[in-house]
Design an enzyme around this catalytic site. Sequence first.
Site, PDB file in Angstrom:
ATOM      1  N   LYS A   1       3.782 -41.827 -13.800  1.00  0.00           N
ATOM      2  CA  LYS A   1       4.037 -43.140 -13.203  1.00  0.00           C
ATOM      3  C   LYS A   1       2.923 -44.125 -13.570  1.00  0.00           C
ATOM      4  CE  LYS A   1       4.026 -41.353  -9.011  1.00  0.00           C
ATOM      5  NZ  LYS A   1       3.807 -39.905  -9.251  1.00  0.00           N
TER       6      LYS A   1
ATOM      7  N   ARG B   1       7.563 -43.207  -0.623  1.00  0.00           N
ATOM      8  CA  ARG B   1       7.509 -41.748  -0.715  1.00  0.00           C
ATOM      9  C   ARG B   1       8.256 -41.086   0.431  1.00  0.00           C
ATOM     10  NH1 ARG B   1       2.353 -41.594  -3.846  1.00  0.00           N
ATOM     11  NH2 ARG B   1       2.095 -39.453  -4.487  1.00  0.00           N
TER      12      ARG B   1
ATOM     13  N   ARG C   1      -6.535 -34.344 -16.416  1.00  0.00           N
ATOM     14  CA  ARG C   1      -6.601 -35.813 -16.340  1.00  0.00           C
ATOM     15  C   ARG C   1      -7.990 -36.312 -15.952  1.00  0.00           C
ATOM     16  NH1 ARG C   1      -2.592 -38.509 -12.113  1.00  0.00           N
ATOM     17  NH2 ARG C   1      -3.646 -37.074 -10.722  1.00  0.00           N
TER      18      ARG C   1
ATOM     19  N   ARG D   1     -13.117 -37.656 -12.436  1.00  0.00           N
ATOM     20  CA  ARG D   1     -11.906 -36.892 -12.113  1.00  0.00           C
ATOM     21  C   ARG D   1     -11.640 -37.017 -10.622  1.00  0.00           C
ATOM     22  NH1 ARG D   1     -10.507 -33.142 -16.470  1.00  0.00           N
ATOM     23  NH2 ARG D   1     -12.155 -33.432 -18.013  1.00  0.00           N
TER      24      ARG D   1
ATOM     25  N   ARG E   1       0.839 -31.252  -2.973  1.00  0.00           N
ATOM     26  CA  ARG E   1       1.424 -32.569  -3.281  1.00  0.00           C
ATOM     27  C   ARG E   1       2.857 -32.402  -3.783  1.00  0.00           C
ATOM     28  NH1 ARG E   1      -3.222 -34.495  -7.133  1.00  0.00           N
ATOM     29  NH2 ARG E   1      -1.849 -36.224  -7.680  1.00  0.00           N
TER      30      ARG E   1
HETATM   31  P1  AP5 Z   1      -0.188 -40.103 -14.597  1.00  0.00           P
HETATM   32  O1  AP5 Z   1       0.397 -41.288 -15.280  1.00  0.00           O
HETATM   33  O2  AP5 Z   1      -1.552 -40.246 -14.020  1.00  0.00           O
HETATM   34  O3  AP5 Z   1       0.824 -39.531 -13.499  1.00  0.00           O
HETATM   35  P2  AP5 Z   1       1.209 -40.095 -12.076  1.00  0.00           P
HETATM   36  O4  AP5 Z   1       2.678 -39.835 -11.919  1.00  0.00           O
HETATM   37  O5  AP5 Z   1       0.734 -41.497 -11.892  1.00  0.00           O
HETATM   38  O6  AP5 Z   1       0.414 -39.050 -11.185  1.00  0.00           O
HETATM   39  P3  AP5 Z   1      -0.456 -39.210  -9.883  1.00  0.00           P
HETATM   40  O7  AP5 Z   1      -1.182 -37.917  -9.696  1.00  0.00           O
HETATM   41  O8  AP5 Z   1      -1.298 -40.444  -9.929  1.00  0.00           O
HETATM   42  O9  AP5 Z   1       0.644 -39.333  -8.826  1.00  0.00           O
HETATM   43  P4  AP5 Z   1       0.566 -39.030  -7.387  1.00  0.00           P
HETATM   44  O10 AP5 Z   1       1.867 -39.587  -7.017  1.00  0.00           O
HETATM   45  O11 AP5 Z   1       0.314 -37.656  -6.918  1.00  0.00           O
HETATM   46  O12 AP5 Z   1      -0.781 -39.767  -6.926  1.00  0.00           O
HETATM   47  P5  AP5 Z   1      -1.050 -41.071  -6.091  1.00  0.00           P
HETATM   48  O13 AP5 Z   1      -2.291 -41.679  -6.577  1.00  0.00           O
HETATM   49  O14 AP5 Z   1       0.184 -41.915  -6.020  1.00  0.00           O
HETATM   50  O15 AP5 Z   1      -0.149 -38.892 -15.624  1.00  0.00           O
HETATM   51  C1  AP5 Z   1      -0.766 -37.637 -15.345  1.00  0.00           C
HETATM   52  C2  AP5 Z   1      -1.441 -37.103 -16.616  1.00  0.00           C
HETATM   53  O16 AP5 Z   1      -0.432 -36.776 -17.578  1.00  0.00           O
HETATM   54  C3  AP5 Z   1      -2.346 -38.129 -17.300  1.00  0.00           C
HETATM   55  O17 AP5 Z   1      -3.468 -37.472 -17.780  1.00  0.00           O
HETATM   56  C4  AP5 Z   1      -1.506 -38.684 -18.450  1.00  0.00           C
HETATM   57  O18 AP5 Z   1      -2.306 -39.068 -19.556  1.00  0.00           O
HETATM   58  C5  AP5 Z   1      -0.598 -37.517 -18.789  1.00  0.00           C
HETATM   59  N1  AP5 Z   1       0.744 -37.943 -19.185  1.00  0.00           N
HETATM   60  C6  AP5 Z   1       1.482 -38.955 -18.653  1.00  0.00           C
HETATM   61  N2  AP5 Z   1       2.689 -39.045 -19.254  1.00  0.00           N
HETATM   62  C7  AP5 Z   1       2.726 -38.050 -20.187  1.00  0.00           C
HETATM   63  C8  AP5 Z   1       3.703 -37.609 -21.144  1.00  0.00           C
HETATM   64  N3  AP5 Z   1       4.907 -38.210 -21.239  1.00  0.00           N
HETATM   65  N4  AP5 Z   1       3.386 -36.562 -21.918  1.00  0.00           N
HETATM   66  C9  AP5 Z   1       2.176 -35.941 -21.814  1.00  0.00           C
HETATM   67  N5  AP5 Z   1       1.209 -36.326 -20.949  1.00  0.00           N
HETATM   68  C10 AP5 Z   1       1.474 -37.359 -20.146  1.00  0.00           C
HETATM   69  O19 AP5 Z   1      -1.271 -40.470  -4.625  1.00  0.00           O
HETATM   70  C11 AP5 Z   1      -2.407 -39.696  -4.285  1.00  0.00           C
HETATM   71  C12 AP5 Z   1      -2.405 -39.407  -2.790  1.00  0.00           C
HETATM   72  O20 AP5 Z   1      -2.465 -40.650  -2.046  1.00  0.00           O
HETATM   73  C13 AP5 Z   1      -1.153 -38.710  -2.262  1.00  0.00           C
HETATM   74  O21 AP5 Z   1      -1.233 -37.304  -2.408  1.00  0.00           O
HETATM   75  C14 AP5 Z   1      -1.147 -39.167  -0.779  1.00  0.00           C
HETATM   76  O22 AP5 Z   1      -2.064 -38.439  -0.009  1.00  0.00           O
HETATM   77  C15 AP5 Z   1      -1.642 -40.607  -0.880  1.00  0.00           C
HETATM   78  N6  AP5 Z   1      -0.534 -41.576  -1.044  1.00  0.00           N
HETATM   79  C16 AP5 Z   1      -0.316 -42.403  -2.120  1.00  0.00           C
HETATM   80  N7  AP5 Z   1       0.779 -43.159  -1.940  1.00  0.00           N
HETATM   81  C17 AP5 Z   1       1.286 -42.793  -0.720  1.00  0.00           C
HETATM   82  C18 AP5 Z   1       2.439 -43.198   0.012  1.00  0.00           C
HETATM   83  N8  AP5 Z   1       3.297 -44.124  -0.474  1.00  0.00           N
HETATM   84  N9  AP5 Z   1       2.665 -42.620   1.208  1.00  0.00           N
HETATM   85  C19 AP5 Z   1       1.817 -41.696   1.724  1.00  0.00           C
HETATM   86  N10 AP5 Z   1       0.707 -41.263   1.076  1.00  0.00           N
HETATM   87  C20 AP5 Z   1       0.447 -41.801  -0.146  1.00  0.00           C
END
Ligand code: AP5
Length: 214
Positions: free
Chosen positions: A13, A87, A126, A159, A171
Site C-alpha cells: 500500500k 480497517r 523492509r 526499521r 497483524r
Molecule cells: P509496503 O508498501 O511498505 O507495504 P504496506 O502494505 O504499506 O505495509 P505496512 O506494513 O505499512 O502496512 P500495515 O497496514 O501493517 O502498516 P500501517 O503502518 O498501516 O511494502 C512492504 C515491503 O514490500 C517494502 O519493503 C516494499 O519495498 C516491498 N514491496 C512492495 N510492493 C512489492 C512488490 N509488488 N513486490 C515486491 N516487493 C514489494 O499500520 C501499523 C500499525 O498501526 C497497525 O498494526 C495498527 O496497530 C496501527 N494502525 C494503522 N492504521 C490503523 C487503523 N486504521 N486502525 C487501527 N489501527 C491502525
Amino acid sequence: MDIILLGPPGAGKGTQAERLVTNRGMVQLSTGDMLRAAVAEGSAVGREAKAVMDSGALVSDAIVSALIGENLDRIETRGAIFDGFPRTLPQAEALDLLLAERGRKLAHVIELEVDEEALVERIGGRFSCGTCGAPYHDRFKLPKVDDQCDVCGGHAFRRRDDDNEQTVRRRLAEYHAKTQPILPFYAERGILRPVDGMASVETVAAAIDSILDG
Ligand code: AP5
C-alpha cells in the site's frame, strides 16, 4: 479522485501510494504514518498508540477516524489515497461520513491480493530512510549507492519496531478478523477493484493506473 488502498500488512500500500503522490499529485493519508508521528512526538495519542501498535493490534476507531478527519481538512481539492484506513466496519462508516461532510466521494477501493508467507519476507526485509522516509528492501529495493538514500542522499536508515515475525502474524490475524469483513461493504457498491499484489511493483502500478484512468 479519492481512493482506498486496501490489503494486509506488507501488501504494498505504502509503495504504491508513494508512486501516486509523485506521478499524480495525490495526497497519501496513512493512519500508520500519522500514528508513528504521534509516537515520535510523544503526544497523548502517541503514548496510547505505542503499546497497541507494538503488539500488532488495532488502535481505537475513534482515534484513527479523528486523525483522518483532521488531515482531510488540509488537502483541499487534491485526491486522497487512504492507506491503511479504514480497517474496520465502523471506520468504513466513519469515512463515508467524513467524505460526505466535505462533498467528497470514493471512486475506487483497490484491494492488493497477496500470498501471506511472502508478506513475512517482504516486511522482514523492509527499511526506510531516517531522513525523508523513502522505502527500501534488503532484497527487492536497495539504495543505488550503498548506505545512501536515492531520494535525499541521507545516510541514516531505520526499521519499524512492529516488523518482526511474531507481530506480523498478529497483524495478519487482525486483518482477517476485522479488515477483510469490510470488503463486501465496498463490493456491494461496485467500487471494489482487486489487483494482483504479488506481481512486480511496476506491474501492480500499471494495474492501478489502468483502474484510475479507465
Ligand atoms: P509496503 O508498501 O511498505 O507495504 P504496506 O502494505 O504499506 O505495509 P505496512 O506494513 O505499512 O502496512 P500495515 O497496514 O501493517 O502498516 P500501517 O503502518 O498501516 O511494502 C512492504 C515491503 O514490500 C517494502 O519493503 C516494499 O519495498 C516491498 N514491496 C512492495 N510492493 C512489492 C512488490 N509488488 N513486490 C515486491 N516487493 C514489494 O499500520 C501499523 C500499525 O498501526 C497497525 O498494526 C495498527 O496497530 C496501527 N494502525 C494503522 N492504521 C490503523 C487503523 N486504521 N486502525 C487501527 N489501527 C491502525
